[in-house]
Scaffold this motif. Structure first.
Motif, PDB file in Angstrom:
ATOM      1  N   VAL A   1       0.842  -1.199   0.000  1.00  0.00           N
ATOM      2  CA  VAL A   1       0.000   0.000   0.000  1.00  0.00           C
ATOM      3  C   VAL A   1       0.884   1.259   0.000  1.00  0.00           C
ATOM      4  O   VAL A   1       0.730   2.143  -0.833  1.00  0.00           O
ATOM      5  N   LEU A   2       1.826   1.312   0.916  1.00  0.00           N
ATOM      6  CA  LEU A   2       2.781   2.425   0.925  1.00  0.00           C
ATOM      7  C   LEU A   2       3.816   2.190  -0.179  1.00  0.00           C
ATOM      8  O   LEU A   2       3.890   1.099  -0.758  1.00  0.00           O
TER       9      LEU A   2
ATOM     10  N   TYR B   1       7.206   1.293  -1.379  1.00  0.00           N
ATOM     11  CA  TYR B   1       8.321   0.531  -0.801  1.00  0.00           C
ATOM     12  C   TYR B   1       9.560   0.691  -1.684  1.00  0.00           C
ATOM     13  O   TYR B   1       9.512   0.381  -2.872  1.00  0.00           O
TER      14      TYR B   1
ATOM     15  N   GLY C   1      -2.231  10.767  -5.860  1.00  0.00           N
ATOM     16  CA  GLY C   1      -2.424   9.487  -5.186  1.00  0.00           C
ATOM     17  C   GLY C   1      -1.132   8.846  -4.692  1.00  0.00           C
ATOM     18  O   GLY C   1      -1.148   7.739  -4.146  1.00  0.00           O
ATOM     19  N   GLN C   2      -0.008   9.515  -4.892  1.00  0.00           N
ATOM     20  CA  GLN C   2       1.290   8.959  -4.439  1.00  0.00           C
ATOM     21  C   GLN C   2       1.268   8.723  -2.933  1.00  0.00           C
ATOM     22  O   GLN C   2       0.964   9.642  -2.162  1.00  0.00           O
ATOM     23  N   ALA C   3       1.565   7.498  -2.536  1.00  0.00           N
ATOM     24  CA  ALA C   3       1.554   7.160  -1.105  1.00  0.00           C
ATOM     25  C   ALA C   3       2.856   7.585  -0.445  1.00  0.00           C
ATOM     26  O   ALA C   3       3.866   7.829  -1.108  1.00  0.00           O
ATOM     27  N   ASN C   4       2.834   7.658   0.885  1.00  0.00           N
ATOM     28  CA  ASN C   4       4.054   7.841   1.674  1.00  0.00           C
ATOM     29  C   ASN C   4       5.062   6.741   1.362  1.00  0.00           C
ATOM     30  O   ASN C   4       4.690   5.589   1.128  1.00  0.00           O
ATOM     31  N   TRP C   5       6.343   7.071   1.431  1.00  0.00           N
ATOM     32  CA  TRP C   5       7.363   6.025   1.456  1.00  0.00           C
ATOM     33  C   TRP C   5       7.174   5.198   2.727  1.00  0.00           C
ATOM     34  O   TRP C   5       6.897   5.758   3.790  1.00  0.00           O
ATOM     35  N   SER C   6       7.354   3.899   2.620  1.00  0.00           N
ATOM     36  CA  SER C   6       7.083   3.060   3.801  1.00  0.00           C
ATOM     37  C   SER C   6       8.262   3.022   4.768  1.00  0.00           C
ATOM     38  O   SER C   6       8.078   2.737   5.946  1.00  0.00           O
ATOM     39  N   LEU C   7       9.476   3.256   4.278  1.00  0.00           N
ATOM     40  CA  LEU C   7      10.644   3.122   5.167  1.00  0.00           C
ATOM     41  C   LEU C   7      11.225   4.487   5.481  1.00  0.00           C
ATOM     42  O   LEU C   7      11.077   5.405   4.704  1.00  0.00           O
TER      43      LEU C   7
END
Lengths: 576, 201
Positions: free
Chosen positions: B176-177, B179, B195-201
């Motif tokens: 989802v985020l 990666y 719609g760009q999600a947050n970076w997960s790390l």
């Protein structure tokens, strides 16, 4: 204590280096490359480059199911003091920090002594920020009439800064400041949109202040001819775990492999140095006494020169414990200054705020670096203050809020929309902290504690140090000036903070065996030689006569390389 | 091959960059394990665990992406509170949750977890608003970080765990985020795609 000697030839080297961290690694490299048979005594285990077991792990990879968290019972039992950092004791990097119950110390006042006992020491976990000192710093004590004068000036160290920067690889931007000299920089990392706004705002509103990208020991453009197989920074920001690419400077990735390649270095792990053997006939050190950390056996090793690079308090501990008829209070303590003038940088004070703009901008990569605002106080008549001496620099960065803004910052009720909104990036937020100079005070000190022993049976240290009025006055200005610069640059919701800083937590212990111009008032001369035993060199943080406000490791590298060059020349002249 | 072994392999043997797209393609093969059924809580009582599961579910429900309950967040919270939390916070959160759900039960005439989900969410949002208002009074330079932590409302500590736990699951982190374990570059000012999600790390 009785020390068992093997055949003397087997345990005799040209040089002994105690410690393999930032300073010890450099001593090992320089001495072995100059042809000296060099024994490196590391008190902990071997860690070869690449042996970084957690380097590629994501939060969900830990079998506990609890991410990087360490059980509270384990923290309470082993890491009560190391955990004061807030970052050290995680599943991903606790292997690089000592167990406090095995290596105790006594605090008269709170002092956070953060250590790593393994090959490479704290060069594996350091912050990598790399700045030169200047004559503003080297002349400071003489100018202010404080403590003693440094016996060297920038001109003495400049060629050695050039030399160590080239090999270590420091990325940064040349700015032409006299008080923060430029170096041989690899290409700078980029500032993001909001950091550039701060840079513009500060330049427009505050004459003489500057925002630049941090100068950091990362290869942004490796040169195989200089850096060997070390790779380019991948912007993972997992440096503290050890970098499998060797992209940041550590002993493990850089100086120790170079020393090994010379064919002249022997690394002996699990070698806890007890004391220096003083030969009263020659007035020099004959070698060192070592306790094997695994077997408890005691050994003696002999050499023509000894480099103490065991960290500021580690090297001082060894000197204090090197007691003989001639030196009942420790080797190098004729001045009474050994153990005194302990310094660290004070920090955790500054401001943060939000930037309302650039909503359509983002970034890629996790930059292991931030911006730097060089010192702008007490540089001369235009910037001199009445309320404190010396100065500070700021380190900080901006980024977009992630899902954690859902805990407090978001004006939205919880539920489906809330959850989906948290997937997307939030506002740009910036934070910065000052790093301030601490003056050398004689009563900030360490001394041996015979009542508390470590797991090897050695006496431990008692630490008695505090930040005083000059540091406290400086902190008020550190919070206010940070907020002023952010407000003038268009930030909103700017909040000052002072989270209180106890000495030690900067992990920049300095002083306790200072350099000086006289054996009556200092422990080391201008070549880092112990006045009382000239074939003993101390080139780590212990040598610092004043603290400046810059991160100090680059200076230890330069001091070490310079002292090693001098030592070998003196050996060749038969002067040592 | 496990993802971390892939990363270790590429990192150690090449010593240089693994290109990000290649890495992501390899990595997307690894899936989250489903939460074990019939979980027996270790920190919470059975009754309290039902309440925690209910509030986690209404707070971060399933939408086009999985909800926190199905990703095992109630179990994660239970584990972290039992083993990875300081005594003082354990007590604060246990007492806080028990007291609040007790009040809600006497007010509503049945346990929190048996209320209609809409009602559960309404009550939770009231609690949240009150806790945030209380927390706002702690802001500013007068209190130190330690003092702020000591005075922080219990609910915000629990909320922190729920949100943090949810977004650090493998499912959210890799699917989802955004990666990107080995970015290879830092670009400080690039367009944000819709719609760009947050970076997960």
């Amino acid at each position: 204590m009785y020390f068992n000697s093997q055949g003397k030839a087997e345990v005799t080297y040209d040089a002994i280096v105690v410690g393999s961290g930032i300073s010890g690694g450099w001593a090992a490299k320089e001495l072995s490359q100059k042809g000296l048979k060099t024994l490196v005594l590391e008190r902990g285990r071997r860690v070869r480059h690449g042996e970084y077991p957690t380097a590629g792990m994501d939060p969900w990879d830990y079998e506990s199911g609890a991410g990087e968290r360490v059980p509270q019972a384990e923290i309470d039992q082993h890491y009560a003091k190391q955990d004061r950092t807030g970052f050290a004791i995680k599943q991903s990097n606790k292997q690089w920090f000592v167990k406090d119950d095995e290596h105790p110390y006594t605090e008269v006042k709170r002092f956070d002594w953060i250590r790593g006992y393994h090959e490479g020491g704290r060069s594996l976990t350091w912050g990598r920020q790399s700045y030169r000192l200047s004559d503003l710093d080297f002349e400071a004590n003489a100018r202010d009439g404080i403590a003693v004068d440094w016996p060297i000036r920038y001109a003495d160290l400049k060629p050695w800064y050039d030399y160590v920067e080239t090999f270590a690889g420091v990325s940064g931007q040349a700015e032409g400041l006299a008080h923060l000299p430029d170096g041989n920089f690899l290409p700078p990392m980029e500032m993001n949109c909001v950091e550039k706004e701060l840079k513009k705002g500060v330049a427009a509103n505050f004459g003489g202040r500057l925002v630049t990208i941090g100068r950091t020991a990362h290869l942004t453009q490796p040169n195989p001819a200089i850096h060997g197989s070390r790779g380019k920074c991948q912007f993972r920001n997992r440096c503290v775990r050890g970098c499998p690419y060797g992209a940041y400077f550590s002993s493990n990735a850089s100086t120790i492999p170079a020393a090994e390649a010379s064919g002249n270095m022997t690394m002996r792990p699990h070698s806890v140095v007890h004391s220096i053997i003083f030969d009263k006939e020659t007035g020099k050190a004959a070698g060192v006494r070592v306790i094997d950390g695994q077997t408890g056996e005691q050994h003696e090793f002999f050499a023509r020169i000894v480099f103490l690079c065991a960290s500021a308090l580690g090297s001082t501990h060894i000197l204090l414990n090197s007691q003989s008829e001639e030196h009942p209070d420790g080797l190098g303590n004729g001045s009474g200054q050994l153990g005194r003038n302990l310094m660290d940088h004070h920090f955790k004070v500054g401001a943060n705020g939000v930037y309302d703009g650039f909503h359509d901008r983002y970034y890629k990569g996790r930059r292991p670096n931030g911006f730097y605002i060089p010192r702008f106080r007490n540089l001369g008549p235009d910037s001199n203050r009445k309320d404190f001496l010396r100065g500070y620099g700021y380190q900080g960065s901006a980024s977009r809020d992630n899902w954690m803004r859902g805990v407090k910052e978001m004006e939205m009720t919880m539920g489906a929309d809330f959850k989906d909104a948290l997937v997307l990036p939030g506002a740009w937020r910036m934070g910065m902290t000052g790093f301030g100079e601490c003056l050398p005070y004689e009563d900030n000190r360490v001394y041996l504690n015979q009542d508390v022993k470590d797991i090897h049976g050695l006496p431990t240290l008692t630490i008695d140090a505090e930040f005083k009025e000059n540091e406290k006055a400086m902190r008020k200005d550190m919070a206010q000036s940070a907020a002023e610069m952010m407000e003038a640059s268009g930030f909103k919701d700017v909040e000052m903070y002072d989270d209180v800083s106890f000495p030690g937590l900067g992990i920049h212990e300095m002083g306790t065996a200072r350099m000086g111009r006289s054996a009556k008032t200092s422990v080391l001369n201008k070549w880092n030689q112990v006045w009382e035993a000239p074939n003993v060199f101390v080139t780590d943080g212990a040598a610092m006569t004043s603290a400046a406000c810059q991160n100090p490791s680059l200076t230890y590298m330069a001091l070490t390389a310079r002292a090693a060059d001098y030592a070998v020349k003196e050996l060749n002249k038969m002067n040592l | 091959m496990k993802r971390r072994e892939i990363l270790r392999y590429t990192a150690y043997f090449t010593g240089y960059a693994v290109t990000a797209p290649l890495t992501s393609a390899i990595l997307s093969g690894c899936k989250a394990e489903p939460a074990a059924p019939g979980y027996a809580p270790v920190f919470w009582s059975e009754e309290a665990f039902k309440n925690v599961s209910a509030l986690v579910d209404v707070m971060l429900p399933a939408t086009q992406t999985p909800g926190a309950k199905e990703l095992g967040v109630p179990q994660f919270v239970d584990l972290v509170l039992q083993t990875y939390t300081e005594d003082k916070n354990q007590q604060k959160i246990r007492t806080g949750l028990t007291t609040w759900t007790g009040e809600m039960a006497s007010q509503q005439g049945k346990p929190y977890h048996e209320l209609d989900p809409g009602e559960q969410l309404r009550l939770l949002n009231e609690l949240d608003a009150a806790a945030r208002a209380q927390d706002e009074k702690l802001a500013g330079p007068e209190l130190s970080a330690d003092e702020k932590e000591a005075l922080a409302p219990w609910w915000l500590l629990l909320k922190d765990l729920v949100i943090g736990g949810y977004f650090s699951t493998q499912k959210m982190g890799t699917e989802v985020l955004a990666y990107d374990p080995v970015p290879g570059v830092y670009e400080g000012c690039i367009p944000l795609a819709p719609g760009q999600a947050n970076w997960s790390l």
